[in-house]
Motif scaffolding. Sequence first.
Motif, mmCIF file in Angstrom:
data_model
loop_
_atom_site.group_PDB
_atom_site.id
_atom_site.type_symbol
_atom_site.label_atom_id
_atom_site.label_comp_id
_atom_site.label_asym_id
_atom_site.label_seq_id
_atom_site.Cartn_x
_atom_site.Cartn_y
_atom_site.Cartn_z
ATOM 1 N N PRO A 1 -37.625 -15.806 -39.083
ATOM 2 C CA PRO A 1 -37.610 -14.340 -39.142
ATOM 3 C C PRO A 1 -38.818 -13.736 -38.420
ATOM 4 C CG PRO A 1 -37.351 -15.334 -41.331
ATOM 5 C CD PRO A 1 -37.809 -16.413 -40.405
ATOM 6 N N PRO A 2 -38.761 -12.429 -38.135
ATOM 7 C CA PRO A 2 -39.929 -11.742 -37.566
ATOM 8 C C PRO A 2 -41.128 -11.860 -38.489
ATOM 9 C CG PRO A 2 -37.965 -10.352 -37.437
ATOM 10 C CD PRO A 2 -37.605 -11.530 -38.278
ATOM 11 N N ILE A 3 -42.315 -11.690 -37.934
ATOM 12 C CA ILE A 3 -43.537 -11.899 -38.704
ATOM 13 C C ILE A 3 -43.623 -10.963 -39.904
ATOM 14 C CG2 ILE A 3 -44.891 -10.359 -37.211
ATOM 15 C CD1 ILE A 3 -47.277 -12.306 -37.729
ATOM 16 N N ALA A 4 -43.138 -9.725 -39.758
ATOM 17 C CA ALA A 4 -43.203 -8.781 -40.884
ATOM 18 C C ALA A 4 -42.380 -9.279 -42.064
ATOM 19 C CB ALA A 4 -42.717 -7.399 -40.442
ATOM 20 N N PHE A 5 -41.221 -9.881 -41.778
ATOM 21 C CA PHE A 5 -40.385 -10.404 -42.861
ATOM 22 C C PHE A 5 -41.021 -11.641 -43.465
ATOM 23 C CE2 PHE A 5 -36.836 -12.566 -44.867
ATOM 24 C CZ PHE A 5 -36.146 -11.510 -45.466
ATOM 25 N N ARG A 6 -41.644 -12.486 -42.642
ATOM 26 C CA ARG A 6 -42.329 -13.670 -43.166
ATOM 27 C C ARG A 6 -43.493 -13.265 -44.072
ATOM 28 N NH1 ARG A 6 -42.156 -15.473 -37.683
ATOM 29 N NH2 ARG A 6 -44.431 -15.757 -37.624
ATOM 30 N N GLU A 7 -44.199 -12.225 -43.693
ATOM 31 C CA GLU A 7 -45.301 -11.733 -44.521
ATOM 32 C C GLU A 7 -44.786 -11.203 -45.853
ATOM 33 O OE1 GLU A 7 -47.176 -8.901 -41.979
ATOM 34 O OE2 GLU A 7 -48.381 -10.410 -40.927
ATOM 35 N N LEU A 8 -43.607 -10.573 -45.819
ATOM 36 C CA LEU A 8 -42.986 -10.086 -47.049
ATOM 37 C C LEU A 8 -42.658 -11.245 -47.984
ATOM 38 C CD1 LEU A 8 -41.743 -7.650 -48.608
ATOM 39 C CD2 LEU A 8 -39.624 -8.085 -47.346
ATOM 40 N N LEU A 9 -42.131 -12.331 -47.421
ATOM 41 C CA LEU A 9 -41.822 -13.512 -48.222
ATOM 42 C C LEU A 9 -43.092 -14.125 -48.810
ATOM 43 C CD1 LEU A 9 -39.139 -15.309 -45.999
ATOM 44 C CD2 LEU A 9 -38.738 -13.870 -48.006
ATOM 45 N N THR A 10 -44.125 -14.216 -47.992
ATOM 46 C CA THR A 10 -45.394 -14.782 -48.457
ATOM 47 C C THR A 10 -45.960 -13.960 -49.609
ATOM 48 O OG1 THR A 10 -45.886 -15.673 -46.262
ATOM 49 C CG2 THR A 10 -47.744 -15.398 -47.773
ATOM 50 N N LYS A 11 -45.895 -12.639 -49.468
ATOM 51 C CA LYS A 11 -46.391 -11.745 -50.522
ATOM 52 C C LYS A 11 -45.631 -11.950 -51.828
ATOM 53 C CE LYS A 11 -47.119 -6.817 -51.474
ATOM 54 N NZ LYS A 11 -46.929 -5.435 -50.944
ATOM 55 N N SER A 12 -44.352 -12.316 -51.721
ATOM 56 C CA SER A 12 -43.506 -12.512 -52.903
ATOM 57 C C SER A 12 -43.474 -13.966 -53.361
ATOM 58 C CB SER A 12 -42.077 -12.030 -52.602
ATOM 59 O OG SER A 12 -42.061 -10.671 -52.239
ATOM 60 N N ASN A 13 -44.298 -14.826 -52.723
ATOM 61 C CA ASN A 13 -44.375 -16.253 -53.065
ATOM 62 C C ASN A 13 -43.037 -16.966 -52.861
ATOM 63 O OD1 ASN A 13 -47.155 -16.261 -53.875
ATOM 64 N ND2 ASN A 13 -46.531 -15.259 -55.788
ATOM 65 N N VAL A 14 -42.347 -16.622 -51.784
ATOM 66 C CA VAL A 14 -41.079 -17.255 -51.439
ATOM 67 C C VAL A 14 -41.313 -18.233 -50.290
ATOM 68 C CG1 VAL A 14 -38.712 -16.907 -50.641
ATOM 69 C CG2 VAL A 14 -39.773 -15.215 -52.153
ATOM 70 N N GLU A 15 -40.931 -19.476 -50.513
ATOM 71 C CA GLU A 15 -41.031 -20.487 -49.464
ATOM 72 C C GLU A 15 -39.893 -20.291 -48.459
ATOM 73 O OE1 GLU A 15 -41.103 -25.396 -49.003
ATOM 74 O OE2 GLU A 15 -40.981 -24.447 -50.985
ATOM 75 N N LEU A 16 -40.132 -20.602 -47.203
ATOM 76 C CA LEU A 16 -39.147 -20.402 -46.136
ATOM 77 C C LEU A 16 -38.814 -21.724 -45.465
ATOM 78 C CD1 LEU A 16 -37.555 -18.441 -44.224
ATOM 79 C CD2 LEU A 16 -39.624 -18.342 -42.828
ATOM 80 N N LEU A 17 -37.507 -21.983 -45.298
ATOM 81 C CA LEU A 17 -37.037 -23.150 -44.567
ATOM 82 C C LEU A 17 -36.014 -22.676 -43.546
ATOM 83 C CD1 LEU A 17 -36.974 -26.247 -44.266
ATOM 84 C CD2 LEU A 17 -35.199 -26.305 -46.020
ATOM 85 N N THR A 18 -36.289 -22.962 -42.263
ATOM 86 C CA THR A 18 -35.384 -22.487 -41.213
ATOM 87 C C THR A 18 -34.913 -23.629 -40.334
ATOM 88 O OG1 THR A 18 -37.100 -22.036 -39.557
ATOM 89 C CG2 THR A 18 -36.641 -20.293 -41.134
ATOM 90 N N ALA A 19 -33.708 -23.463 -39.802
ATOM 91 C CA ALA A 19 -33.106 -24.503 -38.978
ATOM 92 C C ALA A 19 -33.872 -24.670 -37.668
ATOM 93 C CB ALA A 19 -31.639 -24.158 -38.701
ATOM 94 N N ASP A 20 -34.349 -23.569 -37.084
ATOM 95 C CA ASP A 20 -35.031 -23.713 -35.795
ATOM 96 C C ASP A 20 -36.392 -24.377 -35.954
ATOM 97 O OD1 ASP A 20 -36.393 -21.592 -36.915
ATOM 98 O OD2 ASP A 20 -35.972 -20.177 -35.307
ATOM 99 N N GLN A 21 -36.991 -24.275 -37.141
ATOM 100 C CA GLN A 21 -38.211 -25.045 -37.398
ATOM 101 C C GLN A 21 -37.910 -26.533 -37.454
ATOM 102 O OE1 GLN A 21 -39.626 -23.252 -41.016
ATOM 103 N NE2 GLN A 21 -41.112 -21.970 -39.967
ATOM 104 N N GLU A 22 -36.769 -26.848 -38.067
ATOM 105 C CA GLU A 22 -36.378 -28.252 -38.212
ATOM 106 C C GLU A 22 -36.057 -28.872 -36.866
ATOM 107 O OE1 GLU A 22 -35.803 -30.254 -41.289
ATOM 108 O OE2 GLU A 22 -37.363 -28.796 -41.695
ATOM 109 N N THR A 23 -35.536 -28.034 -35.916
ATOM 110 C CA THR A 23 -35.140 -28.554 -34.612
ATOM 111 C C THR A 23 -36.152 -28.268 -33.519
ATOM 112 O OG1 THR A 23 -33.898 -26.517 -34.183
ATOM 113 C CG2 THR A 23 -32.696 -28.348 -35.166
ATOM 114 N N GLY A 24 -37.311 -27.703 -33.917
ATOM 115 C CA GLY A 24 -38.369 -27.477 -32.950
ATOM 116 C C GLY A 24 -38.223 -26.183 -32.195
ATOM 117 N N GLY A 25 -37.421 -25.236 -32.683
ATOM 118 C CA GLY A 25 -37.237 -23.967 -32.011
ATOM 119 C C GLY A 25 -38.446 -23.078 -32.156
#
Length: 259
Positions: free
Chosen positions: A233-257
């Motif tokens: 996700p965009p950085i603003a959405f990632r920051e929102l997740l971090t603020k809410s203590n939500v871990e993020l798992l994405t397919a493009d991270q897994e595949t090196g995107g």
Amino acid sequence: MYQEERLVSILEFLKENNRISVDQIGALFDVSRDTARRDLVRLEEENAIVRTRGGAILPSVHDEIKTYSNRLKTVSEEKKVIGKMAASLIYSSDRVILDASTTVQSCAEQIENIDCTVITNSINQAEVLSFKPEVNIQLLGGALQKEHRFLYGSSVVEKLSEYHVDKAFIGVVGISEKGLTIAHEEDGVVKRKMIQQANQVIVLADHTKLGNTDFFRFANLTDIDLLITDKTPPIAFRELLTKSNVELLTADQETGGED
């Protein structure tokens, strides 16, 4: 600049910024407040905007929620990837809840044939899992929502209160700073109870759901532990997740995107 050119530019500004004020129009295009107001009147007459106190916003657009069967016909590769990642988190002896969404069905289809227990209010999830002999299925009984293939009502909620599970896998129509939202309240009430009964709450949502808000909010971001999606996700959405203590798992991270 002619009025027609300004109108196009105003709409482009709205698409990027969601709202515009009379003062902003004046500053952007070097026109008077009266001219800015006339531009907004013209756009309102064309049903292109909704005028607000001192400015305008874009009109709300609500996508029609297709029936479950129709949504299954268009299950994307993104949902399949998300489902595979989710299924990999289910281990032997786990007790899990699967809700009634097509992305969660992608998870059900890819669960290994292992000794685990699945509780669900989805007749589709139950059918998919019935072909896996080692998987134990608890189908929650209640009123059937025929178009969207889920069981709901007080009997479902009451039965859920008797279970305590390791993980709940939840689908959404929208996930944003306003929380987790869905189109149908009766579905959301059941999802809310599912979340309350799980040690770990895992939300499955492709990138088109991120930042969206639908009709009924059934949970806050702080109620979930992990979001699985297909693109970073965009950085603003990632920051929102971090603020809410939500871990993020994405397919493009897994595949090196990349972002």
